[in-house]
Design an enzyme around this catalytic site. Structure first.
Site, PDB file in Angstrom:
ATOM      1  N   ALA A 267       0.815  -1.221   0.000  1.00 14.90           N
ATOM      2  CA  ALA A 267       0.000   0.000   0.000  1.00 14.90           C
ATOM      3  C   ALA A 267       0.848   1.270   0.000  1.00 14.90           C
ATOM      4  CB  ALA A 267      -0.919  -0.011   1.223  1.00 14.90           C
ATOM      5  N   SER A 268       2.161   1.136  -0.165  1.00 20.27           N
ATOM      6  CA  SER A 268       3.026   2.317  -0.040  1.00 20.27           C
ATOM      7  C   SER A 268       3.138   3.132  -1.327  1.00 20.27           C
ATOM      8  CB  SER A 268       4.422   1.894   0.430  1.00 20.27           C
ATOM      9  OG  SER A 268       5.003   0.997  -0.492  1.00 20.27           O
TER      10      SER A 268
ATOM     11  N   TYR B 146       8.178 -13.449 -13.467  1.00 18.16           N
ATOM     12  CA  TYR B 146       6.955 -12.700 -13.151  1.00 18.16           C
ATOM     13  C   TYR B 146       5.719 -13.434 -13.691  1.00 18.16           C
ATOM     14  CZ  TYR B 146       3.767  -8.684 -12.831  1.00 18.16           C
ATOM     15  OH  TYR B 146       2.710  -7.852 -12.538  1.00 18.16           O
TER      16      TYR B 146
ATOM     17  N   SER C  41      -2.290 -10.495 -12.835  1.00 20.47           N
ATOM     18  CA  SER C  41      -1.796  -9.686 -13.964  1.00 20.47           C
ATOM     19  C   SER C  41      -2.226 -10.348 -15.265  1.00 20.47           C
ATOM     20  CB  SER C  41      -0.267  -9.612 -13.920  1.00 20.47           C
ATOM     21  OG  SER C  41       0.236  -9.000 -15.082  1.00 20.47           O
TER      22      SER C  41
HETATM   23  P1  NAP Z   1       4.697  -0.716  -7.538  1.00 19.03           P
HETATM   24  O1  NAP Z   1       4.296   0.686  -7.797  1.00 19.03           O
HETATM   25  O2  NAP Z   1       6.088  -1.144  -7.771  1.00 19.03           O
HETATM   26  O3  NAP Z   1       4.265  -1.073  -6.034  1.00 19.03           O
HETATM   27  C1  NAP Z   1       4.547  -2.322  -5.484  1.00 19.03           C
HETATM   28  C2  NAP Z   1       4.093  -2.344  -4.036  1.00 19.03           C
HETATM   29  O4  NAP Z   1       4.408  -3.627  -3.500  1.00 19.03           O
HETATM   30  C3  NAP Z   1       4.792  -1.312  -3.205  1.00 19.03           C
HETATM   31  O5  NAP Z   1       3.876  -0.750  -2.282  1.00 19.03           O
HETATM   32  C4  NAP Z   1       5.852  -2.101  -2.462  1.00 19.03           C
HETATM   33  O6  NAP Z   1       6.083  -1.518  -1.200  1.00 19.03           O
HETATM   34  C5  NAP Z   1       5.152  -3.443  -2.299  1.00 19.03           C
HETATM   35  N1  NAP Z   1       6.089  -4.543  -2.109  1.00 19.03           N
HETATM   36  C6  NAP Z   1       7.016  -4.998  -2.972  1.00 19.03           C
HETATM   37  N2  NAP Z   1       7.701  -6.006  -2.437  1.00 19.03           N
HETATM   38  C7  NAP Z   1       7.206  -6.192  -1.184  1.00 19.03           C
HETATM   39  C8  NAP Z   1       7.496  -7.082  -0.132  1.00 19.03           C
HETATM   40  N3  NAP Z   1       8.473  -8.005  -0.230  1.00 19.03           N
HETATM   41  N4  NAP Z   1       6.773  -6.979   1.019  1.00 19.03           N
HETATM   42  C9  NAP Z   1       5.809  -6.053   1.147  1.00 19.03           C
HETATM   43  N5  NAP Z   1       5.476  -5.186   0.174  1.00 19.03           N
HETATM   44  C10 NAP Z   1       6.168  -5.254  -0.974  1.00 19.03           C
HETATM   45  O7  NAP Z   1       3.804  -1.703  -8.385  1.00 19.03           O
HETATM   46  P2  NAP Z   1       2.276  -1.698  -8.853  1.00 19.03           P
HETATM   47  O8  NAP Z   1       2.278  -1.558 -10.311  1.00 19.03           O
HETATM   48  O9  NAP Z   1       1.466  -0.791  -8.014  1.00 19.03           O
HETATM   49  O10 NAP Z   1       1.936  -3.217  -8.524  1.00 19.03           O
HETATM   50  C11 NAP Z   1       0.933  -3.624  -7.613  1.00 19.03           C
HETATM   51  C12 NAP Z   1       0.449  -5.000  -8.024  1.00 19.03           C
HETATM   52  O11 NAP Z   1      -0.162  -4.911  -9.312  1.00 19.03           O
HETATM   53  C13 NAP Z   1       1.567  -6.034  -8.153  1.00 19.03           C
HETATM   54  O12 NAP Z   1       1.152  -7.280  -7.656  1.00 19.03           O
HETATM   55  C14 NAP Z   1       1.776  -6.122  -9.646  1.00 19.03           C
HETATM   56  O13 NAP Z   1       2.310  -7.361 -10.038  1.00 19.03           O
HETATM   57  C15 NAP Z   1       0.372  -5.902 -10.161  1.00 19.03           C
HETATM   58  N6  NAP Z   1       0.286  -5.473 -11.555  1.00 19.03           N
HETATM   59  C16 NAP Z   1       0.834  -4.302 -11.971  1.00 19.03           C
HETATM   60  C17 NAP Z   1       0.719  -3.931 -13.308  1.00 19.03           C
HETATM   61  C18 NAP Z   1       1.287  -2.638 -13.847  1.00 19.03           C
HETATM   62  O14 NAP Z   1       1.261  -2.442 -15.085  1.00 19.03           O
HETATM   63  N7  NAP Z   1       1.793  -1.743 -13.007  1.00 19.03           N
HETATM   64  C19 NAP Z   1       0.058  -4.758 -14.203  1.00 19.03           C
HETATM   65  C20 NAP Z   1      -0.476  -5.956 -13.744  1.00 19.03           C
HETATM   66  C21 NAP Z   1      -0.376  -6.290 -12.412  1.00 19.03           C
HETATM   67  P3  NAP Z   1       7.492  -1.432  -0.447  1.00 19.03           P
HETATM   68  O15 NAP Z   1       8.549  -1.250  -1.497  1.00 19.03           O
HETATM   69  O16 NAP Z   1       7.305  -0.277   0.463  1.00 19.03           O
HETATM   70  O17 NAP Z   1       7.593  -2.711   0.295  1.00 19.03           O
END
Ligand code: NAP
Length: 230
Positions: A14-15, A152, A139
């Site tokens: 959620a960060s 991934y 995803s």
């Molecule tokens: P993001 O901006 O990189 O955010 C990822 C989040 O996950 C951050 O809040 C990070 O927080 C947290 N995180 C990562 N590793 C962690 C760990 N070991 N423990 C706890 N928290 C962790 O990515 P996003 O795009 O918002 O992705 C969110 C979700 O959507 C993911 O599951 C991703 O696979 C999915 N998704 C994204 C896309 C896209 O195009 N962006 C597409 C399909 C699916 P901290 O670093 O503070 O821990």
């Protein structure tokens, strides 16, 4: 009265990005939020976006089972039993299968696949007792293959399999278990995973779908994967 009034919702990752957008949107609907991530400063920025909602945060790495159990115990002590779990935390590594290090492969699976498993186990008793909901952020990579994203893609295929199996397993308690399969969303992750890709959506688009699944969506959708490709 908001659509999630009084509901206790745990959101991982959620960060920033999609997790922050879900927290912000759910806060407007009256949810009582338990937020998890590793970066305390970034998590504090999310708290600013949640207005006067009841929000607690816990620092934890979702790949660490003990840390997850401690975080849920901490959040539960402040908020009460969990109604809704949003497994959103995720990471991506972009590399050839032959070049990727063993550590990278394992880490992607530890966070993306094992993380939701630890969270589900930590919140399981509450979710079953309260006929709760689990929303796994999978995803489009969980449905198709993409070169250089093998770790991934396979981790997200696993999340979809987990979603389908858990939906069957917890049908006896009427716990709704669903996945969202986003396409390209404008976040930090997209820049790493698809450096030349253009985003088709904002995190707010995914948050709106998550809100529907957390509130109005019928139980009949359990086991489903909702494609959101923009
Ligand atoms: P993001 O901006 O990189 O955010 C990822 C989040 O996950 C951050 O809040 C990070 O927080 C947290 N995180 C990562 N590793 C962690 C760990 N070991 N423990 C706890 N928290 C962790 O990515 P996003 O795009 O918002 O992705 C969110 C979700 O959507 C993911 O599951 C991703 O696979 C999915 N998704 C994204 C896309 C896209 O195009 N962006 C597409 C399909 C699916 P901290 O670093 O503070 O821990």
């Amino acid at each position: 009265m908001g659509e999630l009034s009084g509901k206790v919702v745990v959101i991982t990752g959620a960060s920033r990005g999609i997790g922050r957008a879900i927290a912000t949107r759910f806060a407007r609907e009256g949810a009582r939020l338990g937020l998890i991530a590793r970066d305390q400063a970034a998590l504090a920025e999310t708290l600013v976006t949640t207005g006067d909602a009841t929000v607690c945060s816990a620092i934890a790495d979702v790949s660490d089972a003990r840390a997850v159990h401690a975080a849920i115990a901490q959040l539960r002590a402040s908020l009460g039993p969990v109604d809704i779990l949003v497994n959103n935390a995720g990471i991506v590594v972009r590399d050839d299968v032959l070049a990727m290090s063993e550590a990278e492969w394992l880490q992607v699976h530890a966070v993306n696949t094992h993380g939701p498993f630890w969270l589900v186990r930590a919140c399981g008793a509450d979710l079953r007792e309260r006929r709760g909901r689990v929303i796994n952020i999978a995803s489009i990579a969980g449905e198709f293959g993409t070169a250089k994203l093998a770790a991934y893609c396979s981790s997200k295929h696993a999340v979809i399999g987990f979603t389908r199996a858990l939906a069957k397993e917890w049908a006896d308690a009427r716990v709704m278990v669903v996945a969202i399969c986003p396409g390209s969303v404008d976040t930090d992750m997209l820049k790493i995973g698809m450096p030349h890709g253009k985003p088709d959506m904002t995190p707010d688009d995914i948050a709106e779908v998550a809100l529907f699944l957390a509130s109005r969506a019928p139980y009949a959708m359990t086991g489903g994967c909702v494609d959101v490709h923009g």
